[in-house]
Design a protein around this motif. Structure first.
Motif, PDB file in Angstrom:
ATOM      1  N   PRO A  75       0.813  -1.222   0.000  1.00  0.00           N
ATOM      2  CA  PRO A  75       0.000   0.000   0.000  1.00  0.00           C
ATOM      3  C   PRO A  75       0.844   1.269   0.000  1.00  0.00           C
ATOM      4  O   PRO A  75       0.502   2.249  -0.675  1.00  0.00           O
ATOM      5  CB  PRO A  75      -0.825  -0.133   1.279  1.00  0.00           C
ATOM      6  CG  PRO A  75      -0.923  -1.609   1.516  1.00  0.00           C
ATOM      7  CD  PRO A  75       0.393  -2.162   1.059  1.00  0.00           C
ATOM      8  N   GLU A 115       0.802   3.995  -3.197  1.00  0.00           N
ATOM      9  CA  GLU A 115       0.496   5.420  -3.087  1.00  0.00           C
ATOM     10  C   GLU A 115       1.506   6.247  -3.880  1.00  0.00           C
ATOM     11  O   GLU A 115       1.143   7.229  -4.537  1.00  0.00           O
ATOM     12  CB  GLU A 115       0.478   5.850  -1.623  1.00  0.00           C
ATOM     13  CG  GLU A 115      -0.729   5.339  -0.846  1.00  0.00           C
ATOM     14  CD  GLU A 115      -0.850   5.986   0.518  1.00  0.00           C
ATOM     15  OE1 GLU A 115      -0.071   6.919   0.803  1.00  0.00           O
ATOM     16  OE2 GLU A 115      -1.734   5.578   1.286  1.00  0.00           O
ATOM     17  N   THR A 175     -10.646  -1.512  -4.840  1.00  0.00           N
ATOM     18  CA  THR A 175     -11.257  -0.704  -3.781  1.00  0.00           C
ATOM     19  C   THR A 175     -10.200   0.045  -2.990  1.00  0.00           C
ATOM     20  O   THR A 175     -10.355   1.238  -2.672  1.00  0.00           O
ATOM     21  CB  THR A 175     -12.083  -1.605  -2.840  1.00  0.00           C
ATOM     22  OG1 THR A 175     -13.121  -2.246  -3.588  1.00  0.00           O
ATOM     23  CG2 THR A 175     -12.703  -0.792  -1.705  1.00  0.00           C
ATOM     24  N   ARG A 176      -9.111  -0.621  -2.695  1.00  0.00           N
ATOM     25  CA  ARG A 176      -8.021   0.016  -1.947  1.00  0.00           C
ATOM     26  C   ARG A 176      -7.382   1.146  -2.753  1.00  0.00           C
ATOM     27  O   ARG A 176      -7.106   2.226  -2.230  1.00  0.00           O
ATOM     28  CB  ARG A 176      -6.973  -1.033  -1.559  1.00  0.00           C
ATOM     29  CG  ARG A 176      -5.857  -0.501  -0.680  1.00  0.00           C
ATOM     30  CD  ARG A 176      -5.005  -1.625  -0.114  1.00  0.00           C
ATOM     31  NE  ARG A 176      -4.365  -2.406  -1.161  1.00  0.00           N
ATOM     32  CZ  ARG A 176      -4.686  -3.658  -1.474  1.00  0.00           C
ATOM     33  NH1 ARG A 176      -5.656  -4.285  -0.806  1.00  0.00           N
ATOM     34  NH2 ARG A 176      -4.052  -4.304  -2.436  1.00  0.00           N
ATOM     35  N   LEU A 177      -7.180   0.899  -4.049  1.00  0.00           N
ATOM     36  CA  LEU A 177      -6.555   1.919  -4.897  1.00  0.00           C
ATOM     37  C   LEU A 177      -7.446   3.148  -5.042  1.00  0.00           C
ATOM     38  O   LEU A 177      -6.944   4.270  -5.162  1.00  0.00           O
ATOM     39  CB  LEU A 177      -6.231   1.341  -6.274  1.00  0.00           C
ATOM     40  CG  LEU A 177      -5.064   0.353  -6.320  1.00  0.00           C
ATOM     41  CD1 LEU A 177      -4.986  -0.316  -7.689  1.00  0.00           C
ATOM     42  CD2 LEU A 177      -3.742   1.062  -6.001  1.00  0.00           C
ATOM     43  N   ARG A 178      -8.753   2.956  -4.999  1.00  0.00           N
ATOM     44  CA  ARG A 178      -9.660   4.106  -5.149  1.00  0.00           C
ATOM     45  C   ARG A 178      -9.575   5.057  -3.955  1.00  0.00           C
ATOM     46  O   ARG A 178      -9.983   6.214  -4.060  1.00  0.00           O
ATOM     47  CB  ARG A 178     -11.101   3.631  -5.352  1.00  0.00           C
ATOM     48  CG  ARG A 178     -11.307   2.986  -6.699  1.00  0.00           C
ATOM     49  CD  ARG A 178     -12.756   2.977  -7.152  1.00  0.00           C
ATOM     50  NE  ARG A 178     -12.910   2.148  -8.339  1.00  0.00           N
ATOM     51  CZ  ARG A 178     -12.610   2.520  -9.566  1.00  0.00           C
ATOM     52  NH1 ARG A 178     -12.124   3.728  -9.771  1.00  0.00           N
ATOM     53  NH2 ARG A 178     -12.794   1.714 -10.596  1.00  0.00           N
ATOM     54  N   THR A 179      -9.064   4.580  -2.845  1.00  0.00           N
ATOM     55  CA  THR A 179      -8.867   5.476  -1.706  1.00  0.00           C
ATOM     56  C   THR A 179      -7.602   6.315  -1.881  1.00  0.00           C
ATOM     57  O   THR A 179      -7.392   7.269  -1.121  1.00  0.00           O
ATOM     58  CB  THR A 179      -8.758   4.683  -0.392  1.00  0.00           C
ATOM     59  OG1 THR A 179      -7.536   3.918  -0.386  1.00  0.00           O
ATOM     60  CG2 THR A 179      -9.939   3.747  -0.209  1.00  0.00           C
ATOM     61  N   MET A 180      -6.780   5.985  -2.855  1.00  0.00           N
ATOM     62  CA  MET A 180      -5.494   6.656  -3.055  1.00  0.00           C
ATOM     63  C   MET A 180      -5.494   7.639  -4.216  1.00  0.00           C
ATOM     64  O   MET A 180      -4.649   8.537  -4.269  1.00  0.00           O
ATOM     65  CB  MET A 180      -4.394   5.609  -3.314  1.00  0.00           C
ATOM     66  CG  MET A 180      -4.229   4.569  -2.245  1.00  0.00           C
ATOM     67  SD  MET A 180      -2.957   3.353  -2.742  1.00  0.00           S
ATOM     68  CE  MET A 180      -3.107   2.164  -1.405  1.00  0.00           C
ATOM     69  N   GLU A 235     -10.970  -6.239  -4.205  1.00  0.00           N
ATOM     70  CA  GLU A 235     -10.398  -5.597  -3.012  1.00  0.00           C
ATOM     71  C   GLU A 235      -9.220  -4.697  -3.399  1.00  0.00           C
ATOM     72  O   GLU A 235      -9.054  -3.599  -2.852  1.00  0.00           O
ATOM     73  CB  GLU A 235      -9.930  -6.674  -2.026  1.00  0.00           C
ATOM     74  CG  GLU A 235      -9.308  -6.117  -0.749  1.00  0.00           C
ATOM     75  CD  GLU A 235      -8.795  -7.225   0.158  1.00  0.00           C
ATOM     76  OE1 GLU A 235      -7.974  -6.919   1.042  1.00  0.00           O
ATOM     77  OE2 GLU A 235      -9.207  -8.380  -0.019  1.00  0.00           O
ATOM     78  N   GLN A 236      -8.408  -5.157  -4.343  1.00  0.00           N
ATOM     79  CA  GLN A 236      -7.269  -4.363  -4.807  1.00  0.00           C
ATOM     80  C   GLN A 236      -7.743  -3.026  -5.392  1.00  0.00           C
ATOM     81  O   GLN A 236      -7.185  -1.963  -5.090  1.00  0.00           O
ATOM     82  CB  GLN A 236      -6.490  -5.157  -5.859  1.00  0.00           C
ATOM     83  CG  GLN A 236      -5.242  -4.452  -6.387  1.00  0.00           C
ATOM     84  CD  GLN A 236      -4.588  -5.228  -7.535  1.00  0.00           C
ATOM     85  OE1 GLN A 236      -5.125  -6.216  -8.015  1.00  0.00           O
ATOM     86  NE2 GLN A 236      -3.422  -4.777  -7.961  1.00  0.00           N
TER      87      GLN A 236
END
Length: 267
Positions: free
Chosen positions: A161, A165, A199-204, A196-197
């Protein structure tokens, strides 16, 4: 506005993912590439990733490696590729943005600024550079940004993660999300952890997330259209180019049929 940004802006408004096929420049020869690109655009490609053949590919599987070998056997030069792309993008009504897939070694040999300038002059809007570490990408990222040229880097399932970023901050245009661990090539199914991958990237990042590696079937595309901003298909398309070496019409028809079928899965 860069054509890649304009495209994704339109597609987001339409709530549709982009379809991005990958083709190798110069396979089986550069004259065929001049025929191929308009045909792929007519078959429904929203934008296209153009593989610049390289003798030591980094993440490419056997299908794309073989395609690069066929192209290089014709003594293909960078100038030949740029000339073919320039002829293509100069066609009346041409609208599909082009993105090069080029090893940093090719860019370094020519000079990164000179490569970007030549690519832009040929109508290319960005470059996927698979082998430049994000820790060493700052200068290249700045050169690209100063020229409104999109630098696209890869995020893989094993990218931490913290490193992801950094990667997305260095990217422009879109983020290339590698769906599987390993090299390119068709797969039976997409990995369950991909959602899940993403979804995590969309927070970045707010950049579009485009998924490649292992995408080869209409069912893969239908699955991705709900969770990704773009779908990249490489090996399945390039595999069809093999026939063009002996039967150009068949090779062209086979690629067009596959692109049309896969694009149709986006709705």
């Amino acid at each position: 506005m860069n054509p890649i940004d304009s495209l994704f802006q339109r597609l987001r408004a339409a709530k549709r993912a982009a379809f991005m096929p990958f083709v190798t420049a110069g396979d089986p020869d550069i004259a065929f590439t001049r025929e191929l690109l308009p045909a792929v655009a007519d078959a429904g490609a929203d934008l296209m990733e153009i593989g610049f053949p390289f003798s030591d590919p980094i993440a490419d599987g056997p299908v794309i490696q073989a395609s690069y070998t066929r192209a290089l056997a014709q003594k293909l030069k960078l100038a030949d590729v740029f000339a073919a792309l320039r002829d293509t993008t100069a066609r009346p009504g041409w609208s599909a943005p082009l993105v090069s897939m080029a090893s940093y070694s090719l860019m370094f040999k020519m000079g990164p600024a000179a490569f970007i300038d030549a690519a832009k002059a040929a109508g290319v809007s960005g470059a996927v550079v698979p082998d430049v570490p994000v820790e060493e990408a700052e200068e290249l990222s700045k050169l690209a940004a100063d020229r409104d040229f999109k630098l696209v880097l890869l995020v893989t399932p094993t990218t931490s993660p913290q490193r992801a970023e950094k990667v997305v901050k260095a990217c422009g245009g879109f983020v290339y999300v590698v769906s599987v661990v390993g090299i390119t090539g068709a797969r039976e199914a997409l990995p369950s952890a991909l959602r899940e991958q993403l979804t995590r990237l969309r927070t970045m990042t707010e950049l579009p997330l485009c998924v490649g590696f292992g995408v080869s079937r209409p069912e893969h595309v239908r699955e991705l259209k709900e969770i990704a901003d773009g779908v990249i298909v490489g090996s399945a398309v390039v595999k069809k180019l093999e026939a063009a070496g002996t039967d150009r019409a068949k090779g062209l028809a086979d690629v067009k049929q596959l692109v049309s079928e896969l694009r149709g899965a986006l709705g």
